[in-house]
Design an enzyme around this catalytic site. Structure first.
Site, PDB file in Angstrom:
ATOM      1  N   CYS A  32      -7.152  -1.327   1.691  1.00 46.82           N
ATOM      2  CA  CYS A  32      -5.700  -1.633   2.800  1.00 46.82           C
ATOM      3  C   CYS A  32      -7.159  -1.415   3.976  1.00 46.82           C
ATOM      4  O   CYS A  32      -7.576  -0.692   4.726  1.00 46.82           O
ATOM      5  CB  CYS A  32      -4.725  -0.320   2.761  1.00 46.82           C
ATOM      6  SG  CYS A  32      -3.164  -0.762   3.996  1.00 46.82           S
TER       7      CYS A  32
ATOM      8  N   CYS B  52       0.433   3.266   3.587  1.00 43.28           N
ATOM      9  CA  CYS B  52       1.389   2.996   4.759  1.00 43.28           C
ATOM     10  C   CYS B  52       2.409   1.454   4.364  1.00 43.28           C
ATOM     11  O   CYS B  52       2.497   1.500   5.962  1.00 43.28           O
ATOM     12  CB  CYS B  52      -0.085   2.508   5.612  1.00 43.28           C
ATOM     13  SG  CYS B  52      -1.117   0.817   5.224  1.00 43.28           S
TER      14      CYS B  52
ATOM     15  N   CYS C  22       0.739  -1.257  -0.109  1.00 41.86           N
ATOM     16  CA  CYS C  22       0.229  -0.263  -0.461  1.00 41.86           C
ATOM     17  C   CYS C  22       1.445   1.545  -0.192  1.00 41.86           C
ATOM     18  O   CYS C  22       1.849   1.797   0.654  1.00 41.86           O
ATOM     19  CB  CYS C  22      -1.025   0.335   1.292  1.00 41.86           C
ATOM     20  SG  CYS C  22      -2.082   1.573   1.010  1.00 41.86           S
TER      21      CYS C  22
ATOM     22  N   CYS D 292      -4.537   1.007   6.624  1.00 44.67           N
ATOM     23  CA  CYS D 292      -5.503   2.349   5.739  1.00 44.67           C
ATOM     24  C   CYS D 292      -6.534   3.362   5.796  1.00 44.67           C
ATOM     25  O   CYS D 292      -6.824   4.358   5.311  1.00 44.67           O
ATOM     26  CB  CYS D 292      -3.956   3.544   5.809  1.00 44.67           C
ATOM     27  SG  CYS D 292      -3.291   3.414   4.027  1.00 44.67           S
TER      28      CYS D 292
ATOM     29  N   CYS E 223      -8.254  -6.469  -9.547  1.00 47.97           N
ATOM     30  CA  CYS E 223      -8.850  -5.366 -10.648  1.00 47.97           C
ATOM     31  C   CYS E 223      -8.005  -3.642  -9.467  1.00 47.97           C
ATOM     32  O   CYS E 223      -8.731  -3.075  -9.316  1.00 47.97           O
ATOM     33  CB  CYS E 223      -9.587  -4.621 -11.732  1.00 47.97           C
ATOM     34  SG  CYS E 223      -9.264  -3.775 -12.903  1.00 47.97           S
TER      35      CYS E 223
END
Length: 159
Positions: free
Chosen positions: A125, A80, A77, A128, A148
């Site tokens: 995510c 984070c 991510c 976060c 996707c």
């Protein structure tokens, strides 16, 4: 203007509105381990990254260099640094966005997305809340899923 022309024009305008005016749509909200103020997110992300990750916009297909990334590694991510996807589950879906058939364990969260007159599964995510993309049921075995993703939401960490 007849009804068919009106409906066609209105339907065609929705994805454009999501890209050009993502502020019309709600951001991922919830209780997450990593939290930042709007100003903090804006300071660390580009305008496009902020629109996608915090306002649930979509990057243009074919614009992410991660779509063509072939090396072994992990996709994390951008918000984070949580590891989200292994390169072992990445495949070329032909859509123009990085696609995976499975996330890493306990890496993502999902919610219903009803923005385009249908129900889709949005993924974010889990640490976060950053918007990643959507999950579809047209992927390869063994899961049959296609995650996707927006490349701007990810960083690639080579093995």
């Amino acid at each position: 203007m007849n009804r068919r022309d009106f409906l066609s024009a209105a339907t065609a305008a929705i994805p454009v509105a999501m890209v050009l005016s993502p502020r019309l749509f709600a951001a991922t909200e919830g209780d997450f381990e990593v939290t930042r103020t709007k100003a903090e997110w804006q300071a660390m992300l580009s305008e496009t990254e902020y629109a996608v990750m915090r306002e649930e916009a979509t990057e243009r297909a074919g614009t992410s260099p991660l779509n063509d990334e072939k090396r072994a590694g992990t996709y994390a991510c951008k918000g984070c640094d949580l590891p989200l996807y292994s390169s072992e589950t990445k495949y070329d879906s032909g859509t123009g966005w990085p696609s995976f058939w499975q996330s890493l364990p306990d890496a993502i969260g999902t919610k219903e997305d009803r923005k385009l007159f249908s129900v889709r599964t949005e993924c974010h995510c889990r640490r976060c809340g950053s918007h990643l993309g959507h999950i579809f049921d047209d992927g390869p075995a063994p899961t049959g899923k296609r995650h996707c993703l927006n490349g701007v939401s990810l960083t690639f960490l080579p093995a």
